[in-house]
Design a protein around this motif. Structure first.
Motif, short mmCIF file in Angstrom:
data_model
loop_
_atom_site.label_atom_id
_atom_site.label_comp_id
_atom_site.label_asym_id
_atom_site.label_seq_id
_atom_site.Cartn_x
_atom_site.Cartn_y
_atom_site.Cartn_z
N UNK A 198 0.81 -1.21 0.00
CA UNK A 198 0.00 0.00 0.00
C UNK A 198 0.85 1.27 0.00
N UNK A 199 2.17 1.13 0.25
CA UNK A 199 3.05 2.29 0.28
C UNK A 199 3.68 2.52 -1.10
N UNK A 200 4.26 3.72 -1.27
CA UNK A 200 5.04 3.98 -2.47
C UNK A 200 6.14 2.93 -2.60
N UNK A 201 6.40 2.44 -3.80
CA UNK A 201 7.44 1.42 -3.96
C UNK A 201 8.80 1.92 -3.51
N UNK A 202 9.46 1.15 -2.68
CA UNK A 202 10.80 1.51 -2.21
C UNK A 202 11.78 1.47 -3.38
N UNK A 203 12.76 2.36 -3.35
CA UNK A 203 13.80 2.32 -4.37
C UNK A 203 14.54 0.99 -4.32
N UNK A 204 14.69 0.46 -3.10
CA UNK A 204 15.41 -0.79 -2.90
C UNK A 204 14.65 -1.63 -1.88
N UNK A 205 14.39 -2.86 -2.21
CA UNK A 205 13.89 -3.86 -1.26
C UNK A 205 14.91 -4.98 -1.27
N UNK A 206 15.62 -5.14 -0.16
CA UNK A 206 16.72 -6.10 -0.09
C UNK A 206 16.40 -7.21 0.90
N UNK A 207 17.12 -8.30 0.79
CA UNK A 207 16.90 -9.43 1.68
C UNK A 207 17.52 -9.26 3.05
N UNK A 208 18.51 -8.36 3.14
CA UNK A 208 19.17 -8.11 4.42
C UNK A 208 19.85 -6.75 4.37
N UNK A 209 20.45 -6.36 5.48
CA UNK A 209 21.08 -5.05 5.57
C UNK A 209 22.24 -4.93 4.59
N UNK A 210 23.06 -5.95 4.50
CA UNK A 210 24.19 -5.90 3.58
C UNK A 210 23.71 -5.70 2.15
N UNK A 211 22.62 -6.36 1.79
CA UNK A 211 22.09 -6.22 0.45
C UNK A 211 21.57 -4.82 0.18
N UNK A 212 20.96 -4.20 1.19
CA UNK A 212 20.47 -2.83 1.04
C UNK A 212 21.62 -1.88 0.79
N UNK A 213 22.71 -2.04 1.54
CA UNK A 213 23.88 -1.18 1.37
C UNK A 213 24.51 -1.37 -0.01
N UNK A 214 24.68 -2.61 -0.43
CA UNK A 214 25.28 -2.85 -1.74
C UNK A 214 24.42 -2.28 -2.86
N UNK A 215 23.12 -2.37 -2.73
CA UNK A 215 22.23 -1.83 -3.76
C UNK A 215 22.32 -0.31 -3.82
N UNK A 216 22.46 0.35 -2.67
CA UNK A 216 22.63 1.80 -2.66
C UNK A 216 23.94 2.20 -3.35
N UNK A 217 24.99 1.48 -3.06
CA UNK A 217 26.29 1.80 -3.67
C UNK A 217 26.30 1.52 -5.16
N UNK A 218 25.42 0.65 -5.61
CA UNK A 218 25.37 0.31 -7.04
C UNK A 218 24.51 1.29 -7.84
N UNK A 219 23.84 2.21 -7.18
CA UNK A 219 23.02 3.18 -7.91
C UNK A 219 23.91 4.08 -8.76
N UNK A 220 23.38 4.61 -9.85
CA UNK A 220 24.22 5.44 -10.74
C UNK A 220 24.62 6.74 -10.08
N UNK A 221 25.78 7.24 -10.44
CA UNK A 221 26.23 8.54 -9.93
C UNK A 221 25.33 9.63 -10.50
N UNK A 222 25.12 10.71 -9.74
CA UNK A 222 24.25 11.79 -10.23
C UNK A 222 24.86 12.53 -11.41
#
Length: 223
Positions: free
Chosen positions: A199-223
């Protein structure tokens, strides 16, 4: 808005970073059921959210005390004993490597809570990882509760970054939703919650664990 690699990552504190085990243990020591804490914590949030929505405000500790009074027969002294256990919290085992990964990649790290000031700082010190965190922010400073938009924008201002360059990592869907509505990048991973609410706005990242969330953030494109 396309998510980009953040300059600063803000972490929710209670449950996301810190294990609430000492609070659960304090309740059990006083004769309360071992599975009571989730309902007390949820009622604490309900109390704070309702007060904020109605245009008033209360401290997290006062909301927690009210929740205990509603769900237990503990007197004020024993409720204070349970609340005091927040001063004994420590980080989950996966927190240190996640924070080190971000700092090593040149990303600034802060904490963002509507909880009592000092709780995050004490726990980070206890876990030996305080040097990894640039600052600890409590929205008590502006008399507000997450997920109000103003909290996330205030945090971006304090960190001197545009909202789109600040990311929130939380194990609570409502927190991620609030951050998204404020223009932040937001990542969710499970702890007590099993799934991110549809019911919420889709998260930019939905990860299986904390490490996965961090890695996904670091993999985002540079501005």
């Amino acid at each position: 808005m396309t998510a980009v690699r953040p300059e600063v990552v803000a972490f929710d504190v209670n449950e996301t970073l810190l294990d609430l085990g000492p609070v659960r243990a304090a309740l059990v020591e006083l004769g309360q059921p071992a599975d009571l804490l989730p309902s007390v914590f949820s009622r604490t949030l309900l109390t704070g959210f309702a007060a904020a929505t109605a245009g008033t405000w209360c401290r997290f500790r006062d909301a927690f005390d009210a929740a205990l009074a509603q769900t237990t027969d503990l007197d004020a002294g024993r409720r204070a004993q349970v609340a005091g256990a927040f001063a004994e919290l420590s980080p989950h085992p996966d927190v240190e490597p996640a924070l080190r990964r971000l700092v090593g990649a040149g990303v600034r790290v802060v904490t963002l809570t509507h909880g009592s000031p000092g709780v995050a700082e004490a726990a980070l010190d206890r876990g030996g990882i305080a040097p990894l965190v640039e600052r600890s922010l409590s929205s008590e400073a502006i008399r507000a509760w997450k997920p109000a938009r103003e909290v996330y924008l205030w945090a971006a201002g304090v960190c001197d970054v545009e909202p789109g360059r600040l990311a929130l990592v939380a194990a609570h869907g409502w927190d991620v939703h609030g951050a998204l509505r404020a223009g932040l990048t937001a990542a969710w991973f499970p702890r007590a919650e099993r799934s991110y609410p549809a019911v919420y706005d889709p998260a930019a990242i939905v990860a299986g664990d904390l490490a996965g969330a961090v890695e996904a953030l670091l993999a985002l494109p540079a501005p």
